[in-house]
Write a protein that holds these residues in place. Structure first.
Motif, PDB file in Angstrom:
ATOM      1  N   GLU A 146      -4.308  -1.815  -8.310  1.00 35.65           N
ATOM      2  CA  GLU A 146      -5.597  -2.418  -7.968  1.00 35.65           C
ATOM      3  C   GLU A 146      -6.224  -1.798  -6.724  1.00 35.65           C
ATOM      4  O   GLU A 146      -7.346  -2.160  -6.352  1.00 35.65           O
ATOM      5  CB  GLU A 146      -5.439  -3.931  -7.817  1.00 35.65           C
ATOM      6  CG  GLU A 146      -5.127  -4.609  -9.142  1.00 35.65           C
ATOM      7  CD  GLU A 146      -5.139  -6.123  -9.074  1.00 35.65           C
ATOM      8  OE1 GLU A 146      -5.387  -6.683  -7.977  1.00 35.65           O
ATOM      9  OE2 GLU A 146      -4.892  -6.757 -10.118  1.00 35.65           O
ATOM     10  N   THR A 147      -5.511  -0.867  -6.090  1.00 33.46           N
ATOM     11  CA  THR A 147      -6.103  -0.089  -4.987  1.00 33.46           C
ATOM     12  C   THR A 147      -6.131   1.388  -5.353  1.00 33.46           C
ATOM     13  O   THR A 147      -6.193   2.254  -4.473  1.00 33.46           O
ATOM     14  CB  THR A 147      -5.299  -0.271  -3.685  1.00 33.46           C
ATOM     15  OG1 THR A 147      -3.950   0.212  -3.891  1.00 33.46           O
ATOM     16  CG2 THR A 147      -5.256  -1.723  -3.256  1.00 33.46           C
ATOM     17  N   ASP A 148      -6.120   1.695  -6.624  1.00 33.06           N
ATOM     18  CA  ASP A 148      -6.011   3.065  -7.112  1.00 33.06           C
ATOM     19  C   ASP A 148      -6.935   4.037  -6.371  1.00 33.06           C
ATOM     20  O   ASP A 148      -8.148   3.828  -6.284  1.00 33.06           O
ATOM     21  CB  ASP A 148      -6.357   3.107  -8.607  1.00 33.06           C
ATOM     22  CG  ASP A 148      -6.360   4.523  -9.154  1.00 33.06           C
ATOM     23  OD1 ASP A 148      -5.292   5.150  -9.162  1.00 33.06           O
ATOM     24  OD2 ASP A 148      -7.448   5.000  -9.551  1.00 33.06           O
ATOM     25  N   GLY A 149      -6.345   5.081  -5.802  1.00 27.86           N
ATOM     26  CA  GLY A 149      -7.107   6.141  -5.162  1.00 27.86           C
ATOM     27  C   GLY A 149      -7.721   5.798  -3.822  1.00 27.86           C
ATOM     28  O   GLY A 149      -8.306   6.667  -3.173  1.00 27.86           O
ATOM     29  N   GLN A 150      -7.607   4.560  -3.361  1.00 26.40           N
ATOM     30  CA  GLN A 150      -8.268   4.156  -2.129  1.00 26.40           C
ATOM     31  C   GLN A 150      -7.515   4.656  -0.898  1.00 26.40           C
ATOM     32  O   GLN A 150      -6.291   4.535  -0.789  1.00 26.40           O
ATOM     33  CB  GLN A 150      -8.389   2.634  -2.068  1.00 26.40           C
ATOM     34  CG  GLN A 150      -9.369   2.054  -3.082  1.00 26.40           C
ATOM     35  CD  GLN A 150     -10.797   2.498  -2.795  1.00 26.40           C
ATOM     36  OE1 GLN A 150     -11.363   2.189  -1.754  1.00 26.40           O
ATOM     37  NE2 GLN A 150     -11.377   3.228  -3.725  1.00 26.40           N
ATOM     38  N   VAL A 151      -8.288   5.222   0.039  1.00 28.71           N
ATOM     39  CA  VAL A 151      -7.735   5.847   1.240  1.00 28.71           C
ATOM     40  C   VAL A 151      -8.632   5.496   2.424  1.00 28.71           C
ATOM     41  O   VAL A 151      -9.838   5.295   2.257  1.00 28.71           O
ATOM     42  CB  VAL A 151      -7.658   7.380   1.059  1.00 28.71           C
ATOM     43  CG1 VAL A 151      -7.324   8.087   2.357  1.00 28.71           C
ATOM     44  CG2 VAL A 151      -6.638   7.739  -0.010  1.00 28.71           C
ATOM     45  N   MET A 152      -8.051   5.407   3.607  1.00 33.32           N
ATOM     46  CA  MET A 152      -8.831   5.215   4.829  1.00 33.32           C
ATOM     47  C   MET A 152      -9.230   6.580   5.387  1.00 33.32           C
ATOM     48  O   MET A 152      -8.380   7.446   5.592  1.00 33.32           O
ATOM     49  CB  MET A 152      -8.013   4.445   5.868  1.00 33.32           C
ATOM     50  CG  MET A 152      -7.815   2.985   5.523  1.00 33.32           C
ATOM     51  SD  MET A 152      -6.861   2.120   6.797  1.00 33.32           S
ATOM     52  CE  MET A 152      -5.194   2.701   6.414  1.00 33.32           C
ATOM     53  N   LEU A 153     -10.530   6.753   5.601  1.00 37.66           N
ATOM     54  CA  LEU A 153     -11.064   8.016   6.102  1.00 37.66           C
ATOM     55  C   LEU A 153     -11.756   7.806   7.446  1.00 37.66           C
ATOM     56  O   LEU A 153     -12.355   6.754   7.694  1.00 37.66           O
ATOM     57  CB  LEU A 153     -12.074   8.604   5.108  1.00 37.66           C
ATOM     58  CG  LEU A 153     -11.611   8.826   3.667  1.00 37.66           C
ATOM     59  CD1 LEU A 153     -12.788   9.299   2.819  1.00 37.66           C
ATOM     60  CD2 LEU A 153     -10.461   9.814   3.606  1.00 37.66           C
ATOM     61  N   TYR A 154     -11.673   8.821   8.291  1.00 38.54           N
ATOM     62  CA  TYR A 154     -12.449   8.856   9.533  1.00 38.54           C
ATOM     63  C   TYR A 154     -13.049  10.249   9.619  1.00 38.54           C
ATOM     64  O   TYR A 154     -12.328  11.240   9.562  1.00 38.54           O
ATOM     65  CB  TYR A 154     -11.560   8.573  10.745  1.00 38.54           C
ATOM     66  CG  TYR A 154     -12.333   8.286  12.008  1.00 38.54           C
ATOM     67  CD1 TYR A 154     -12.696   6.981  12.340  1.00 38.54           C
ATOM     68  CD2 TYR A 154     -12.719   9.319  12.865  1.00 38.54           C
ATOM     69  CE1 TYR A 154     -13.416   6.712  13.493  1.00 38.54           C
ATOM     70  CE2 TYR A 154     -13.438   9.055  14.022  1.00 38.54           C
ATOM     71  CZ  TYR A 154     -13.788   7.751  14.328  1.00 38.54           C
ATOM     72  OH  TYR A 154     -14.505   7.479  15.476  1.00 38.54           O
TER      73      TYR A 154
END
Length: 329
Positions: A146-154
């Motif tokens: 349910e978080t597929d592919g989600q990443v934290m970006l800066y």
């Protein structure tokens, strides 16, 4: 995540090491990689993984559940597990995009917490979980899917997604622990406490002789007089109330080094010395930077989503779908 370390250099290299803090980005996301529609993004990213014996290829969809199993209790709230999944995926892609070669020159990632992240295979987890294995495994898989592919970006790049077990009321800024401050790893309040965290408070006692020998093994120039009140002096605490520096046996050292030398659970400690023994009283567990896992669970229990949890602990980050170039099918 795990935390018994012999010296400050090891402390800096474990989990979130000095090379990663200073590494130059080697993979550009100027041109997003081609991905297939209607196929989970985690299934499209393939990594070479060192399992301690051989290098094997695994998709992120296959690898990531093992990290979530290894790093966070399956009893935790689902939203906390989702936050852990995104943190672990981000941490993974940070390593990939900075060109780290953990454990083996042909591997992009490994299964060791000393280098990458703790990894627990499904069969080993099932043995530990017993009759709850099916439900817990479904929960772990749900958190990843349910978080597929989600990443934290800066600034468009995956962040150094540090995390730890529990904090003493507030997390530490990265500069309090490592070589420099990072804008997304600032000190923030964290809601866990002694009622919700096992071993939140810990005590470690040494005989006076053990204490002196242990410290002198690292700092041979230390000198301990007859007055125990003079053995430990001038403790300075930083903004997150962890020990920044302290003088032991006349030698000024950082709190993180004291933690390493005496194998303390965190750098949030006090010290009491007598002629017979030296006692450390410690709060929390881990380096204190980034997401507190028990804090995340407390926030999830309050009704916060995984997105809100991550924005709580990581300042100014963007949550977005991401796949590193060169690793998609």
């Amino acid at each position: 995540m795990k935390d018994v370390m012999a010296a400050t250099v090891i402390l800096l290299s474990l989990l979130f090491g000095l090379p990663w803090l200073t590494a130059e980005r080697r993979v550009s996301q100027d041109e997003p990689p081609a991905v297939e529609k209607n196929v989970p993004l985690d299934e499209q990213v393939t990594l070479t993984v060192w399992d301690g014996e051989k290098v094997q290829e695994m998709t992120v969809a296959a690898y990531l559940p093992g990290v979530v199993r290894g790093e966070m209790p399956a009893t935790f709230e689902l939203e906390a597990l989702k936050a852990q999944a995104v943190t672990a995926r981000t941490y993974l892609y940070y390593k990939v995009t900075t060109g780290s070669k953990p454990g083996h020159p042909d591997a992009a990632v490994c299964m060791s917490p000393d280098c990458c992240a703790a990894y627990t295979a499904a069969d080993r987890a099932a043995e530990k979980w017993g009759d709850k294995a099916e439900a817990y495994e479904a929960k772990i898989q749900q958190a990843v899917q349910e978080t597929d592919g989600q990443v934290m970006l800066y600034d468009g790049e995956p962040i150094l997604a540090a995390f730890h077990s529990s904090s003493d009321g507030v997390t530490a800024a990265s500069g309090d622990v490592w070589v420099r401050d990072l804008p997304y790893l600032t000190s923030v309040e964290s809601p866990e406490n002694g009622d919700t965290v096992p071993n939140y408070y810990s005590v470690k006692t040494f005989t006076a002789e053990e204490f002196q020998k242990t410290f002198a093994a690292v700092h041979a120039d230390a000198a301990f007089g007859e007055d125990p009140a003079q053995w430990v002096q001038d403790a300075v605490r930083n903004g997150s109330d962890r020990v920044e520096s302290v003088t032991i046996g006349g030698v000024a050292v950082e709190g993180t080094e004291v933690r390493s030398i005496f194998s303390l659970r965190s750098a949030s400690f006090t010290v009491e010395c007598t002629a017979q023994e030296v006692t450390f009283r410690v709060t929390g567990y881990g380096h204190g930077v980034g997401m507190s896992q028990y804090g995340a669970n407390a926030l999830a229990a309050e009704g916060k989503t995984w997105q809100e949890i991550l924005h709580w602990y990581y300042t100014g980050v963007e949550l977005a779908s991401y796949a590193p170039q060169g690793y998609t099918k």
